[in-house]
Write a protein that holds these residues in place. Sequence first.
Motif, PDB file in Angstrom:
ATOM      1  N   MET A 131      81.989  75.074 -21.515  1.00 32.91           N
ATOM      2  CA  MET A 131      82.891  76.318 -21.855  1.00 32.91           C
ATOM      3  C   MET A 131      83.642  76.179 -20.556  1.00 32.91           C
ATOM      4  N   ARG A 132      82.988  76.188 -19.227  1.00 33.69           N
ATOM      5  CA  ARG A 132      84.103  76.524 -18.282  1.00 33.69           C
ATOM      6  C   ARG A 132      85.121  74.860 -18.228  1.00 33.69           C
ATOM      7  N   VAL A 162      86.659  73.377 -21.193  1.00 35.83           N
ATOM      8  CA  VAL A 162      87.247  73.088 -21.945  1.00 35.83           C
ATOM      9  C   VAL A 162      88.602  74.568 -21.059  1.00 35.83           C
ATOM     10  N   LEU A 163      88.203  75.313 -20.972  1.00 37.28           N
ATOM     11  CA  LEU A 163      88.831  76.257 -20.177  1.00 37.28           C
ATOM     12  C   LEU A 163      89.376  76.353 -19.162  1.00 37.28           C
ATOM     13  N   ASP A 186      92.166  74.782 -23.239  1.00 41.55           N
ATOM     14  CA  ASP A 186      91.784  74.254 -24.700  1.00 41.55           C
ATOM     15  C   ASP A 186      91.076  75.674 -24.814  1.00 41.55           C
ATOM     16  N   LEU A 187      92.294  76.087 -25.563  1.00 39.37           N
ATOM     17  CA  LEU A 187      91.800  77.471 -25.961  1.00 39.37           C
ATOM     18  C   LEU A 187      90.920  77.891 -27.202  1.00 39.37           C
ATOM     19  N   LEU A 240      86.250  83.774 -17.238  1.00 37.74           N
ATOM     20  CA  LEU A 240      87.262  83.132 -17.515  1.00 37.74           C
ATOM     21  C   LEU A 240      87.800  82.260 -15.887  1.00 37.74           C
ATOM     22  N   PHE A 288      87.527  76.830 -26.488  1.00 39.84           N
ATOM     23  CA  PHE A 288      86.648  77.834 -26.095  1.00 39.84           C
ATOM     24  C   PHE A 288      86.224  78.974 -27.297  1.00 39.84           C
ATOM     25  N   LEU A 332      90.020  79.031 -15.890  1.00 35.28           N
ATOM     26  CA  LEU A 332      91.082  79.032 -16.708  1.00 35.28           C
ATOM     27  C   LEU A 332      92.529  79.575 -16.180  1.00 35.28           C
ATOM     28  N   ILE A 348      82.480  79.694 -28.506  1.00 35.94           N
ATOM     29  CA  ILE A 348      81.542  80.936 -28.616  1.00 35.94           C
ATOM     30  C   ILE A 348      81.288  81.138 -29.319  1.00 35.94           C
TER      31      ILE A 348
END
Length: 414
Positions: A1-2, A4-5, A9-10, A70, A13, A73, A17
């Motif tokens: 997740m870290r 893609v953030l 790349d939302l 977050l 993300f 990002l 999730i």
Amino acid sequence: MREVLARGDLPAFVALIRAAMGLSQLELASLVGWSQSTVNRIEHGERGTLYDVRELVRFADAIDMPRHALLPLIMGKPVAIDDFAGTNNDMDLDRRRFTAVLAGGFVAGMGWGSETVPRKVGTAHIKHLNATVERLSDEDQRSGGALLVSPAMHLLGRVRRMLDEAVYSEAIGRRLLSVTGRLSVNSGWFAYDSGNQELARHLYGEARIFADHAGDQELHVEVCSLLAMQSVRFGRKNPGRAREALRFVATAEDAARHWATPRMYALLALREASAHAVLGDAMSCRKAMATAWREFDRGPREDDPTWIGFVSEAELLSFEGQAAMMLGRPAAAVDCYGRSVAAWTSDRNRTYGRACLAGALLASGQRSEALAEGLNLLTNVSGSRRTLEELAPLRDVAGDSSEFAELYDHKLAA
């Protein structure tokens, strides 16, 4: 997740999730107040909803995701909280204190998830809450209860409001009561591990009420098992409290009699053995331990409750060591704890087992070996005050100027 953030790349993300929570697009849409087509278009990069920071924060709040998660990002790299430890020379903080301060600041200030509750609760909310409870349990194995009390209590407060304020069907209501009870159990365990026994007792009591209201016998047995464990702990200073543990065990056995698996019977026998050991009843303790081993040897079952997975050979050996210590047989405890430490697969459980082993070494007259063992493991103790309590006898015999005393006092104050 870290990662893609960090890439911004939302769409990925959101997909990650959703997969982590086990939700369909429709269920995630229901959770955050979107349509299924919106989720689908976001995941395919056809809609930039989350590039609006207000929507991104609202999304994080809706899934009870801490806003500081977050951070990659903003930073443009897959940064974790750990990466900030020690970067400020003016802050005398180790990793655990830094994490606690940062997490606490977001809980009290920006918020750990949303302060609002959904108008209507459905299946998606239940699945999300169950996934969150599982994530808290997983994190407990890494960081310890002290760091998790605040976010768990914050979420528990929100779920209680959902029970009181939201609209839901009778079936969803029972499931919501069960997940609230499980969250109360988790929060109680975090409080127990952090040394706040009064809060743990209160939360376990609430969990019993939720279990009764939901008709959740499995949850009821789990709570009684934990209450028995806590009563044994109280019994170290007041042996009479161990009788209370036996009553909790009897209540759990009665609730589980129609569905209990061998592993469940093994766990309750372990709780019973500990209580008899505190009371000094060696014969009853040996009988209960024999029952625990016999039931354990019958093997796991497909219908074992998920939370009972911790009942292992290492756990039984640890209980044998605990019983030997309480019955005044420290040499036997050293042997049991030594075999238990070798059998643990969890680093955190192994650390706690080593603390118990150090105490047994000290009680058996091996002072130097005990202090060496205690010093070696202290660096691995993070958010578990329970582990530090096991090492307290070593601090009592270590000189104030010793390396062990200095490191122990630093950990205790953190």
